[in-house]
Motif scaffolding. Structure first.
Motif, PDB file in Angstrom:
ATOM      1  N   PRO A  42      -2.386  17.995  -6.547  1.00  0.00           N
ATOM      2  CA  PRO A  42      -1.450  18.236  -6.274  1.00  0.00           C
ATOM      3  C   PRO A  42      -1.089  16.913  -4.898  1.00  0.00           C
ATOM      4  CG  PRO A  42      -1.208  19.805  -5.775  1.00  0.00           C
ATOM      5  CD  PRO A  42      -2.409  19.548  -5.807  1.00  0.00           C
ATOM      6  N   ALA A  43      -1.141  16.224  -4.278  1.00  0.00           N
ATOM      7  CA  ALA A  43      -1.100  15.406  -3.059  1.00  0.00           C
ATOM      8  C   ALA A  43      -1.049  14.035  -4.011  1.00  0.00           C
ATOM      9  CB  ALA A  43      -1.669  15.230  -2.273  1.00  0.00           C
ATOM     10  N   GLN A  44      -1.344  13.811  -4.769  1.00  0.00           N
ATOM     11  CA  GLN A  44      -1.694  12.882  -5.532  1.00  0.00           C
ATOM     12  C   GLN A  44      -1.339  12.517  -6.369  1.00  0.00           C
ATOM     13  OE1 GLN A  44      -5.668  13.491  -7.147  1.00  0.00           O
ATOM     14  NE2 GLN A  44      -6.952  11.502  -5.790  1.00  0.00           N
ATOM     15  N   ALA A  45      -0.037  13.643  -7.052  1.00  0.00           N
ATOM     16  CA  ALA A  45       0.727  13.220  -7.395  1.00  0.00           C
ATOM     17  C   ALA A  45       1.753  13.126  -6.538  1.00  0.00           C
ATOM     18  CB  ALA A  45       0.870  15.022  -8.515  1.00  0.00           C
ATOM     19  N   GLU A  46       2.229  13.866  -5.630  1.00  0.00           N
ATOM     20  CA  GLU A  46       3.504  12.953  -4.660  1.00  0.00           C
ATOM     21  C   GLU A  46       3.210  11.437  -4.136  1.00  0.00           C
ATOM     22  OE1 GLU A  46       2.973  15.448  -0.954  1.00  0.00           O
ATOM     23  OE2 GLU A  46       3.630  17.471  -2.333  1.00  0.00           O
ATOM     24  N   GLN A  47       1.635  10.701  -3.693  1.00  0.00           N
ATOM     25  CA  GLN A  47       1.480   9.910  -3.830  1.00  0.00           C
ATOM     26  C   GLN A  47       1.774   9.451  -5.030  1.00  0.00           C
ATOM     27  OE1 GLN A  47      -2.356   8.526  -3.117  1.00  0.00           O
ATOM     28  NE2 GLN A  47      -2.379   7.019  -2.201  1.00  0.00           N
ATOM     29  N   LEU A  48       2.187   9.745  -6.415  1.00  0.00           N
ATOM     30  CA  LEU A  48       2.288   8.902  -7.362  1.00  0.00           C
ATOM     31  C   LEU A  48       3.506   8.626  -7.511  1.00  0.00           C
ATOM     32  CD1 LEU A  48       1.492   7.436 -10.167  1.00  0.00           C
ATOM     33  CD2 LEU A  48       1.704  10.218 -11.615  1.00  0.00           C
ATOM     34  N   ALA A  49       4.525   9.784  -7.327  1.00  0.00           N
ATOM     35  CA  ALA A  49       5.632   9.577  -7.653  1.00  0.00           C
ATOM     36  C   ALA A  49       6.622   8.339  -6.275  1.00  0.00           C
ATOM     37  CB  ALA A  49       6.403  10.823  -6.971  1.00  0.00           C
ATOM     38  N   LYS A  50       6.108   8.323  -5.159  1.00  0.00           N
ATOM     39  CA  LYS A  50       6.093   6.714  -4.783  1.00  0.00           C
ATOM     40  C   LYS A  50       6.298   6.076  -4.846  1.00  0.00           C
ATOM     41  CE  LYS A  50       5.272   9.864   0.494  1.00  0.00           C
ATOM     42  NZ  LYS A  50       4.246   9.736   1.308  1.00  0.00           N
ATOM     43  N   LEU A  51       5.040   5.635  -5.340  1.00  0.00           N
ATOM     44  CA  LEU A  51       4.768   4.909  -6.616  1.00  0.00           C
ATOM     45  C   LEU A  51       5.736   4.433  -7.579  1.00  0.00           C
ATOM     46  CD1 LEU A  51       0.747   4.135  -6.879  1.00  0.00           C
ATOM     47  CD2 LEU A  51       2.260   3.073  -5.619  1.00  0.00           C
ATOM     48  N   LEU A  52       6.445   5.413  -7.906  1.00  0.00           N
ATOM     49  CA  LEU A  52       7.371   5.002  -8.897  1.00  0.00           C
ATOM     50  C   LEU A  52       8.642   5.308  -8.813  1.00  0.00           C
ATOM     51  CD1 LEU A  52       5.600   7.178 -11.630  1.00  0.00           C
ATOM     52  CD2 LEU A  52       4.856   4.541 -11.583  1.00  0.00           C
ATOM     53  N   ARG A  53       9.315   5.788  -7.559  1.00  0.00           N
ATOM     54  CA  ARG A  53      10.366   6.078  -7.196  1.00  0.00           C
ATOM     55  C   ARG A  53      10.861   4.612  -7.442  1.00  0.00           C
ATOM     56  NH1 ARG A  53       9.891   8.903  -2.307  1.00  0.00           N
ATOM     57  NH2 ARG A  53       9.489  10.283  -3.924  1.00  0.00           N
ATOM     58  N   GLY A  54      12.098   5.280  -7.679  1.00  0.00           N
ATOM     59  CA  GLY A  54      13.301   3.583  -8.711  1.00  0.00           C
ATOM     60  C   GLY A  54      12.905   2.973  -9.383  1.00  0.00           C
TER      61      GLY A  54
END
Length: 361
Positions: A281-293
């Motif tokens: 799940p921490a990697q999911a949060e990291q992925l979300a940061k990459l794709l934000r906006g």
């Protein structure tokens, strides 16, 4: 020195007819000494009746049909057909030079999707991929891509509604042939561009080149671009996709942003979940940061194991937790569970388990 009419006719006869537009077929028919209206008949037999040999075109004069028997249409033959309990069918198709490629027919309600290959083998060598283990052989010509769709359509006796370039090969390394095939599939066979997805692992400069091309034939680019990301950090991506060492994830995402800005089309990101490697799940949060906006969508794909490597599919609970972590970050996400093909589930595995030299050309 200019070629004579007979020489031009001979050159034309060596090039498969599949993939040619109606105007191109009209030019060819005229070089054969036939009236131009024969082109509409030929177009119908190529793209609606899926003819394999011009001798089968019963509306042509008998003498002309006989003279056309050596003219290549551009069709392959089914070397092997493997069906899963879910109804998905994988095909091994043998090409004119004896090479073997894969295509897959995937039913879903009243829809029929075809997963097509763009190359014989693949040079990207992704660590989890059976096709990558076999190396690269050559690019496919446009007619060899189109043939895959017609073969599945003919075998199922059902119109194909969707096409995904997610079979063997890296489509953007064979971009001219891929775009030519899409033009034919769209304009000659009538499959809407919005029902077509082109997948890429990411090649420096090629996504931007695709955006700047901007058209498929005489129509705006409308198909979906799917980028195989598979990691939320450069270190993990380097481990499973060797080519990414020359293409930092930040540069890839910037090129995707440029694509969205130029085309106005959303990018889909493919993310294969590998147990214990990229599924936390921490990697999911990291992925979300990459794709934000980012105007994007994430397809999570639980891994289909292959014999050559020890990667495993995560548990359903692990997959669900990863997806929920993305949703909590307001990232659009869909989980794509494979329908599977038993022991030959992975792309390239059916081909790898067969010996092409044992097949008759």
């Amino acid at each position: 020195m200019a070629r004579s009419g007979l020489e031009l006719q001979a050159v034309a006869d060596t090039t498969p007819l599949l993939g040619r537009s109606l105007p191109e077929l009209q030019d060819w028919v005229v070089t054969q000494g036939q009236p131009s209206y024969r082109a509409k008949q030929l177009h119908q037999w190529l793209y609606e009746r899926s003819v394999h040999n011009l001798a089968e075109v019963s509306v042509f004069p008998k003498d002309w049909r006989q003279s056309l028997q050596s003219v290549p249409v551009g069709r392959s033959r089914i070397a092997e057909r493997s069906q899963s309990p879910s109804g998905t069918v994988k095909y091994l198709l043998q090409l004119d030079d004896g090479e073997i490629i894969e295509a897959v027919g995937i039913p879903s309600g009243d829809r029929l999707t075809v997963c097509v290959s763009s190359q014989v083998g693949c040079a990207m060598a992704c660590d989890f991929c059976a096709t990558g283990k076999g190396g690269f052989r050559r690019h496919l010509a446009p007619h060899e891509i189109i043939d895959q769709v017609l073969t599945v359509q003919e075998d199922w006796q059902q119109r194909v509604s969707n096409i995904v370039f997610m079979g063997m090969g890296e489509p953007l390394l064979n971009l001219d042939s891929v775009l030519s095939a899409i033009r034919c599939l769209n304009q000659d066979i009538g499959i809407g561009q919005r029902g077509i997805t082109v997948s890429t692992v990411g090649i420096p400069g090629h996504i931007r080149r695709l955006a700047e091309t901007g058209r498929v034939g005489d129509r705006p680019l409308q198909f979906t671009l799917a980028v195989s990301l598979h990691a939320s950090s450069q270190a993990v991506r380097d481990q499973i996709i060797p080519s990414s060492r020359h293409y930092p994830i930040t540069d890839l995402l910037q090129e995707c942003r440029d694509y969205v800005q130029i085309t106005g089309r959303r990018v889909t990101f493919e993310y294969i979940l590998l147990a214990g490697l990229n599924d936390h799940p921490a990697q999911a949060e990291q992925l979300a940061k990459l794709l934000r906006g980012f105007q994007s969508h994430v397809n999570l794909i639980p891994y289909n194991p292959i014999d050559e490597v020890e990667y495993q599919r995560p548990s359903k609970a692990r997959v669900d937790a990863f997806a929920e972590a993305l949703r909590q970050q307001r990232i659009a996400v869909t989980v794509r569970w494979s329908k599977g093909l038993g022991a030959d589930a992975a792309c390239g595995q059916l081909r790898a388990n067969r010996r092409p030299t044992s097949l008759t050309v």
